[in-house]
Write a protein that holds these residues in place. Structure first.
Motif, mmCIF file in Angstrom:
data_model
loop_
_atom_site.group_PDB
_atom_site.id
_atom_site.type_symbol
_atom_site.label_atom_id
_atom_site.label_comp_id
_atom_site.label_asym_id
_atom_site.label_seq_id
_atom_site.Cartn_x
_atom_site.Cartn_y
_atom_site.Cartn_z
ATOM 1 N N ASN A 161 -5.029 -2.509 5.984
ATOM 2 C CA ASN A 161 -4.389 -2.758 4.718
ATOM 3 C C ASN A 161 -3.952 -4.259 4.591
ATOM 4 O O ASN A 161 -4.237 -4.742 3.340
ATOM 5 C CB ASN A 161 -3.235 -1.803 4.567
ATOM 6 N N LYS A 174 -7.257 -5.905 3.369
ATOM 7 C CA LYS A 174 -7.570 -5.653 2.053
ATOM 8 C C LYS A 174 -6.657 -6.531 0.982
ATOM 9 O O LYS A 174 -7.145 -7.131 0.072
ATOM 10 C CB LYS A 174 -7.307 -4.137 1.668
ATOM 11 N N ARG A 179 -13.044 -0.054 -11.045
ATOM 12 C CA ARG A 179 -12.846 -0.010 -10.002
ATOM 13 C C ARG A 179 -13.276 -1.453 -9.185
ATOM 14 O O ARG A 179 -14.370 -1.806 -9.033
ATOM 15 C CB ARG A 179 -13.984 1.063 -9.267
ATOM 16 N N TYR A 208 -6.518 -1.131 -2.425
ATOM 17 C CA TYR A 208 -6.430 -0.997 -0.865
ATOM 18 C C TYR A 208 -7.582 0.325 -0.426
ATOM 19 O O TYR A 208 -7.957 0.593 0.429
ATOM 20 C CB TYR A 208 -4.985 -0.195 -0.530
ATOM 21 N N SER A 209 -8.501 0.536 -1.644
ATOM 22 C CA SER A 209 -9.525 1.458 -1.187
ATOM 23 C C SER A 209 -10.985 0.953 -1.512
ATOM 24 O O SER A 209 -11.690 1.656 -1.153
ATOM 25 C CB SER A 209 -9.172 2.722 -2.040
ATOM 26 N N ALA A 217 -3.141 2.922 6.637
ATOM 27 C CA ALA A 217 -4.666 3.065 6.752
ATOM 28 C C ALA A 217 -4.800 2.859 8.304
ATOM 29 O O ALA A 217 -4.433 1.662 8.730
ATOM 30 C CB ALA A 217 -5.228 2.055 5.928
ATOM 31 N N ALA A 260 0.979 -1.282 0.082
ATOM 32 C CA ALA A 260 -0.049 -0.069 -0.030
ATOM 33 C C ALA A 260 0.849 1.375 0.060
ATOM 34 O O ALA A 260 2.139 1.334 0.646
ATOM 35 C CB ALA A 260 -0.886 -0.099 1.162
ATOM 36 N N TYR A 301 -7.078 0.165 -7.125
ATOM 37 C CA TYR A 301 -8.074 0.233 -6.120
ATOM 38 C C TYR A 301 -8.080 -0.720 -5.004
ATOM 39 O O TYR A 301 -8.877 -0.838 -4.266
ATOM 40 C CB TYR A 301 -9.276 0.312 -6.808
#
Length: 274
Positions: free
Chosen positions: A218, A221, A243, A252-253, A56, A52, A250
Motif C-alpha cells: 500500500n 501505491k 480507473r 490502492y487497487s 494489502a 487505504a 482506485y
C-alpha cells in the motif's frame, strides 16, 4: 541542516508555509468533489491521499533495474555508511526486462525515514528502497522512467499534521542533488496515506512527498500517486468511474493512469533526470 543550504531552505519553507495550512485533508476532498477534468496546474499546492481502507499483503521483493551504490546520510546530511543494491532484473521477469529495455530516463531519489519509522524496522534502509522500486514499476513500464534510490537518510519529522510534516521535510532536505526526496513516516500526527507538492512546472530543485507506513504494497501505491503529483498531476473525481491511480476510488487497487494523465507525464517527463 548546514548553513550553506539556508537560502534554498528559506525559499522552500516560505512556499511550504504559504500553501500547507490551506490544504488540509478536508480541503483536498472538497477539491476532489469539484474536479472538472481541467488538469492544468497553474501554481504549486499541496495535495494528499487518504489512508487505504484495507491492508494489502506484501508481495515479494521488488525488481531493481540497475545495480546502485547507495549512501546512508545522517540527519545533517553527512555520509555515515554505504551499501550496494544489486540489480535483480532477469529474463524470468519478461515484462520488466522489456520495460528496462524501453527505459529512457533515470531519475534520482533520496529516501528519508523518520525516527518512528526507523524504530519500527531495523531493515528500514532496504525497506524504503523496495517501496520506491515497486512504485516505479508503472513509470518504467508506461513512460520509460526508472526511479533510482541513490541515498537513504535519517530524519526527525516535526509537525502537527500531514502538511506540516511535508513542510518539515522540504525545509530539512532542500538543496541536495536528487530529483525526488521522498519521506517515510509513522508519526502519529500524519493523518494521510501520502502527501506531496503538485508543481505547475519543473520545481528547479528536488520534488517532495511523504508517505505513511501502510505496509510495502500500500505504501508503494501511495508513493506512485504522490510521485505523480510531483509531475503535475491532479486528482480525478471520486464516483466518476475513472480507473486511474489518481482517483481515490482506485489509488490502492490499480497502477496505471488514464490517457490524459499519461499525456501529462509524457509532457512533463523532461522535468527530472537524465
Amino acid at each position: 541542516m548546514n548553513l550553506k543550504k539556508s537560502k534554498i531552505a528559506a525559499v522552500t519553507l516560505a512556499l511550504s508555509l504559504s500553501v500547507a495550512p490551506a490544504f488540509s485533508i478536508a480541503k483536498d476532498k472538497a477539491m476532489e468533489t469539484d474536479h472538472h477534468h481541467d488538469h492544468t496546474v497553474t501554481s504549486t499546492y499541496v495535495d494528499s491521499l487518504p489512508k487505504a481502507k484495507e491492508f494489502a499483503p506484501d508481495k515479494g521483493p521488488a525488481v531493481v533495474e540497475k545495480s546502485t551504490n547507495v549512501v546512508e546520510l545522517d540527519e545533517n546530511g553527512k555520509v555515515k555508511a554505504s551499501m550496494n543494491t544489486e540489480k535483480t532484473l532477469s529474463s524470468k521477469n519478461t515484462n520488466k526486462a522489456q520495460a528496462k529495455a524501453a527505459a529512457t530516463k533515470t531519475v534520482t531519489v533520496l529516501a528519508v525515514a523518520d525516527e518512528e519509522y526507523r524504530a519500527a524496522y531495523s531493515d528500514w534502509q532496504t525497506r524504503v528502497q523496495q517501496i520506491v522500486e515497486k512504485a516505479d514499476d508503472a513509470f518504467t513500464r508506461d513512460h520509460g522512467i526508472d526511479f533510482q534510490v541513490q541515498a537513504v537518510a535519517n530524519w526527525s519529522s516535526q509537525g502537527g499534521n500531514s502538511s506540516q510534516i511535508l513542510s518539515d521535510l522540504s525545509r530539512d532536505w532542500s538543496g541536495y542533488n536528487y530529483d525526488f526526496v521522498v519521506g517515510f513516516t509513522r508519526d502519529a500526527n500524519f493523518e494521510a496515506g501520502g502527501i506531496a507538492y503538485v508543481y505547475p512546472s519543473a520545481p528547479g530543485g528536488s520534488a517532495f512527498s511523504v508517505n505513511l507506513d501502510q505496509g510495502v504494497t500500500n505504501t508503494a501505491k501511495a508513493a506512485q500517486h504522490e510521485f505523480s503529483h510531483n509531475y503535475g498531476l491532479s486528482h480525478d473525481a471520486q464516483g466518476s468511474g475513472i480507473r486511474c491511480v489518481m482517483n481515490y476510488d482506485y489509488s490502492y487497487s490499480v497502477d496505471y493512469w488514464h490517457p490524459g494523465h499519461n499525456t501529462q507525464i509524457q509532457n512533463n517527463k523532461s522535468w527530472y533526470g537524465n
